[in-house]
Design an enzyme around this catalytic site. Structure first.
Site, PDB file in Angstrom:
ATOM      1  CB  SER A 157     -21.005   1.060  16.410  1.00 16.05           C
ATOM      2  OG  SER A 157     -21.352   1.988  15.415  1.00 16.05           O
ATOM      3  NE  ARG A 207      -2.481  -1.482   3.382  1.00 17.82           N
ATOM      4  CZ  ARG A 207      -2.984  -1.294   4.601  1.00 17.82           C
ATOM      5  NH1 ARG A 207      -4.095  -0.598   4.743  1.00 17.82           N
ATOM      6  NH2 ARG A 207      -2.384  -1.779   5.656  1.00 17.82           N
ATOM      7  CB  ILE A 255     -27.519   2.446  13.912  1.00 19.85           C
ATOM      8  CG1 ILE A 255     -28.515   3.545  13.509  1.00 19.85           C
ATOM      9  CG2 ILE A 255     -27.434   1.429  12.791  1.00 19.85           C
ATOM     10  CD1 ILE A 255     -29.971   3.107  13.407  1.00 19.85           C
ATOM     11  CG  HIS A 306     -28.926   0.147   9.865  1.00 16.07           C
ATOM     12  ND1 HIS A 306     -29.466   1.404   9.850  1.00 16.07           N
ATOM     13  CD2 HIS A 306     -27.648   0.281   9.444  1.00 16.07           C
ATOM     14  CE1 HIS A 306     -28.543   2.272   9.453  1.00 16.07           C
ATOM     15  NE2 HIS A 306     -27.434   1.607   9.199  1.00 16.07           N
ATOM     16  CG  HIS A 353     -21.984   9.948   6.831  1.00 20.81           C
ATOM     17  ND1 HIS A 353     -21.240   8.803   6.991  1.00 20.81           N
ATOM     18  CD2 HIS A 353     -23.209   9.542   6.433  1.00 20.81           C
ATOM     19  CE1 HIS A 353     -21.989   7.752   6.690  1.00 20.81           C
ATOM     20  NE2 HIS A 353     -23.189   8.178   6.354  1.00 20.81           N
TER      21      HIS A 353
HETATM   22  N1  GLN Z   1     -24.592  -1.809  13.566  1.00 22.07           N
HETATM   23  C1  GLN Z   1     -23.610  -1.206  12.741  1.00 22.07           C
HETATM   24  C2  GLN Z   1     -23.066   0.019  13.453  1.00 22.07           C
HETATM   25  O1  GLN Z   1     -23.778   0.600  14.219  1.00 22.07           O
HETATM   26  C3  GLN Z   1     -24.190  -0.789  11.407  1.00 22.07           C
HETATM   27  C4  GLN Z   1     -23.147  -0.271  10.460  1.00 22.07           C
HETATM   28  C5  GLN Z   1     -23.618  -0.017   9.040  1.00 22.07           C
HETATM   29  O2  GLN Z   1     -24.759   0.153   8.761  1.00 22.07           O
HETATM   30  N2  GLN Z   1     -22.730   0.049   8.091  1.00 22.07           N
HETATM   31  O3  GLN Z   1     -21.928   0.412  13.239  1.00 22.07           O
HETATM   32 ZN    ZN Z   2     -25.645   2.198   8.440  1.00 19.00          ZN
END
Ligand code: GLN
Ligand code: ZN
Length: 768
Positions: free
Chosen positions: A442, A16, A440, A650, A705
């Site tokens: 994490s 890399r 979601i 999700h 993001h």
């Molecule tokens: N459960 C994962 C998180 O919360 C979902 C990550 C994703 O959607 N890419 O990081």
């Molecule tokens: Zn996601």
């Protein structure tokens, strides 16, 4: 003589090197000359490597500092206003501003320049930058990139074949600012291509490779006509011989168009488009060269050389005249560079693999085999046969118990009670308020979290120390969520390096490489796992952590799993059984985990499927089949759950309109999606009056993001927009995605605001 040919080589370097150089350049610790030196060194090394294989048509111009579509746009002067370019060569400053945006710009907020939109390159995991054009677009040749690289290779004593992204695919991959059709710009674009080709011809370049992967897509009449116009026009001006390269699939309905184009050669992807071969042999003019993409450029498996030689020989017989090239199915950009670096793979598995360098060896061997006869490559054929046989016979690959279990699954085992029945049971069990709040999965992957995992991997801490460290993090996260007043809690996913790797490492049938990097975008690389054998789950994977988290609180804990389609989609998948079978095996493994989480008292289980949509085949005719098995896999994985267990899913970065029925068919109790940036527009697909989504939905109200912390009012506003499209009872309140990339300093206030926004919604209900 048969030509051993390559369509493209990995750019990033065996270690890399390009990634490191780019990151140093962006950090200001390497100057432009330094970066260009690293790039030139890599190109030289890669060309010499290919020449020594020996490959006789070595690509040049396939290298890129960031992305080849961006390179093409810059070469053609297709640069939106405001990026500091007016004419002549495009500076690196402009180039990287287009690629990455410029300081001050954080996802639509603040000053600075936004990056061009990035999207997936066909159905690969490589992402390209979408050229932004407009109806009056002016094209001009800023610098003849392929010519520069050909000259560079000549200076190194090597002849190379320049690669260009063809004009039709370039336009089909572009967007316009004004909604006009990019294809309408073809007549303006062709003179620039003609100049590039003319200059290459003057320099004595015999062949040029024109990549037209759009030929693997469903094309409109207009796009097909564009092909005829483009190549008809280019054939009338001086140019090297053009090899028209299609890849990523068969030509399908585009075959008659492609066969009539006045080009010197045509490349076929025979890994994915083998069915085209008879029609091509019937239609292709005798003098046209045929490049046979027999070596899989998308996967890591060794080629069955005997089978490939057999195909080659039959094509050679059918065509009488030779004019044949042997090639990878597509550019080798999509596979890791060199298997010899992998010292830790099981020797048996290693013997079945081929990375870019090994694949080029296979191509050279096949070309020699065709010219000199099978006897000339007897040793290679024997080694290939042995690999094929050992893979076929391996008891580590084929496990009777996995096949038997899959065969024994009945449709009833994938079906749950109707959603309304489940809703009653879940409401009774969970007792949630209106507009329930959750995340979601994490929480921030802080330095502390990563250090703990790294220390464990290096055996610097004992298992007991690691366990205690993780439990402390979970306990803190649970306490914080309780204090915050969240309704459904999570444990935080601190133990996970990556949502695929974490599961792959615990599943039988998955393997991991040390250096198997593949470019995802720019300097970003991924090392996908290799699914090489029947998949099963030897032991629970997440139950321990989820159960511990649940033991700390009275509130419902949500167990977090990665779904079967995502685990499949983000891996290199074995090619000796159909993809759907591999996915069903993974689904059964996840099903075991769902059952164990449920038995451990976890009342909500989220099965993430962010890659569900990206698995869609390139051609619409193939969608139904894919969606049927992808949905079936999700249901196989989750159908074991009782009525009172809520199954969530999700998905992010997904456009749902065209797959809505399949999303509903997954039969989850709730789905969370990314809706902040689109200001809930995505929900229109879920609210459609014909078939509104029947279950619960968590439309994200925080764009994770961006480092920005949204206010209560902003989130309440978004929820108001969601309520215009959904029933109140359907709505969950959550961020767009997981919070692993954010800092606690952002997560705490943002989640406080999110809970406050949900409470505000509840108050409005109380008033009505
Ligand atoms: N459960 C994962 C998180 O919360 C979902 C990550 C994703 O959607 N890419 O990081
Ligand atoms: Zn996601």
């Amino acid at each position: 003589m048969t030509v051993a040919s390559n369509l493209g080589f990995p750019r990033i370097g065996a270690r890399r090197e390009l990634k490191s150089a780019l990151e140093q350049f962006w950090a200001g610790t390497l100057d432009e000359t330094g970066l260009q030196d690293v790039a030139a060194t890599l190109r030289g090394k890669h060309w010499r490597k290919q020449a020594s294989t020996p490959i006789s048509h070595i690509p040049s111009g396939d290298f890129s500092l960031y992305d080849h579509v961006l390179d093409t746009a810059c070469m053609l002067g297709a640069i939106p206003a405001g990026y500091g370019w007016s004419e002549g060569p495009v500076s690196l400053g402009t180039y990287f501003a287009l690629a990455r945006g410029e300081a001050g710009h954080a996802h639509g907020h603040g000053s600075g320049l936004p990056a061009l939109e990035m999207t997936k390159w066909f159905d690969t995991n490589y992402h390209y930058l979408v050229p932004l054009l407009s109806a009056g677009q002016h094209f001009t040749l800023t610098v003849n990139r392929p010519l520069a690289q050909v000259k560079e290779s000549m200076a190194a004593g090597l002849r190379t074949r320049p690669v260009l992204l063809g004009p039709v695919s370039f336009l089909l991959l572009s967007k316009t600012t004004d909604g006009s059709d990019p294809i309408d710009l073809l007549a303006r674009l062709l003179p620039v291509y003609a100049s590039i080709l003319a200059e290459l011809a003057v320099a004595g370049v015999p062949w040029v490779q024109m990549d037209e992967p759009a030929l693997a897509l469903d094309l409109t009449q207009k796009a097909q006509a564009a092909f005829a116009l483009a190549y008809g026009t280019l054939a009338r001006s001086p140019a090297p011989d053009i090899l028209l390269a299609s890849y990523f699939g068969g030509l399908g309905a585009n075959l008659p168009t492609a066969m009539k184009l006045p080009v010197a050669g045509v490349h076929l992807d025979l890994v994915r488009g083998a069915a085209d071969l008879p029609d091509v042999l019937a239609a292709l003019p005798a003098e046209t060269w045929l490049s046979l993409g027999l070596v899989d450029g998308r996967n890591v498996w060794r080629t069955d050389l005997r089978a490939a030689l057999h195909t080659l020989q039959s094509v050679a017989r059918a065509r009488g005249a030779r004019a044949l090239m042997v090639a990878p199915s597509c550019s080798l950009l999509h596979v890791p560079m060199d298997l010899t670096q992998e010292t830790k793979l099981a020797p048996e598995l290693r013997g079945w693999l081929a990375f870019a360098c090994q694949k080029l060896g296979e191509i050279a061997t096949l070309a020699r085999g065709l010219d000199e006869g099978a006897a000339a490559i007897a040793a290679e054929l024997e080694a290939s046969d042995a690999a094929v046989a050992s893979r076929r016979a391996s008891s580590a690959v084929h496990r009777a118990e996995v096949a038997a279990r899959l065969a024994g699954m009945t449709p009833a085992q994938a079906a749950r009670a109707p959603y309304p029945v489940r809703r009653v049971a879940q409401q009774a069990r969970l007792n949630l308020p209106a507009f329930p709040t959750t995340t979601i999965g994490s929480f921030p992957q802080t330095g502390e979290v990563r250090k703990a995992r790294a220390a464990r991997a290096r055996l610097e801490i004992t298992e007991a120390q690691y366990e205690a460290g993780m439990k402390a993090l979970i306990a803190e996260a649970v306490r914080w969520q309780e204090a915050l007043g969240l309704d459904v809690l999570v444990h935080g996913e601190f133990e996970r390096n990556d949502m695929v790797k974490y599961f792959g490492e615990q599943l039988s049938g998955f393997a991991f490489t040390q250096h198997g990097w593949v470019q995802s975008y720019g300097s970003r690389c991924v090392a996908p796992p290799i699914i090489w054998g029947d998949v099963f789950r030897p032991a629970p994977m997440t139950v321990h952590w989820a159960a511990y988290a649940q033991s700390l609180t009275e509130r419902p804990m949500k167990g977090m799993l990665t779904g079967p389609v995502t685990l499949l989609q983000w891996s290199f998948v074995r090619n000796d059984v159909p993809r759907d079978v591999v996915c069903r095996q993974i689904a059964l493994a996840i099903r075991d985990e769902v059952a164990d989480l449920e038995a451990a008292g976890i009342p909500v289980i989220q099965v993430d499927e962010p890659a569900f949509r990206e698995g869609l085949p390139l051609r619409q005719a193939d969608w139904a089949l894919y969606l049927a098995w992808a949905v079936a896999c999700f249901r196989l994985a989750t159908g074991v759950a009782g009525d009172g267990t809520a199954i969530h899913t999700h998905m992010c970065y997904s456009a749902f309109n065209d797959i809505m029925p399949a999303i509903a068919d997954m039969d989850a109790d709730a789905i969370s999606i990314e809706t902040t940036r689109s200001r809930m527009e995505l929900l229109d697909a879920f609210a459609g009056t014909a078939a509104p989504y029947p279950a619960e939905i968590g439309p994200g109200v925080w764009d994770i993001h961006s480092p920005r912390v949204p206010s209560v009012a902003e989130m309440a506003d978004l929820l108001g927009l969601a309520r215009q499209r959904l029933q109140d009872w359907q709505i969950w309140v959550n961020p767009d995605c997981g919070l692993k990339t954010r800092a606690w300093g952002e997560v705490r206030p943002a989640m406080e605001n999110l809970v406050a926004a949900a409470r505000e919604m509840r108050r409005t209900l109380a008033h009505t």
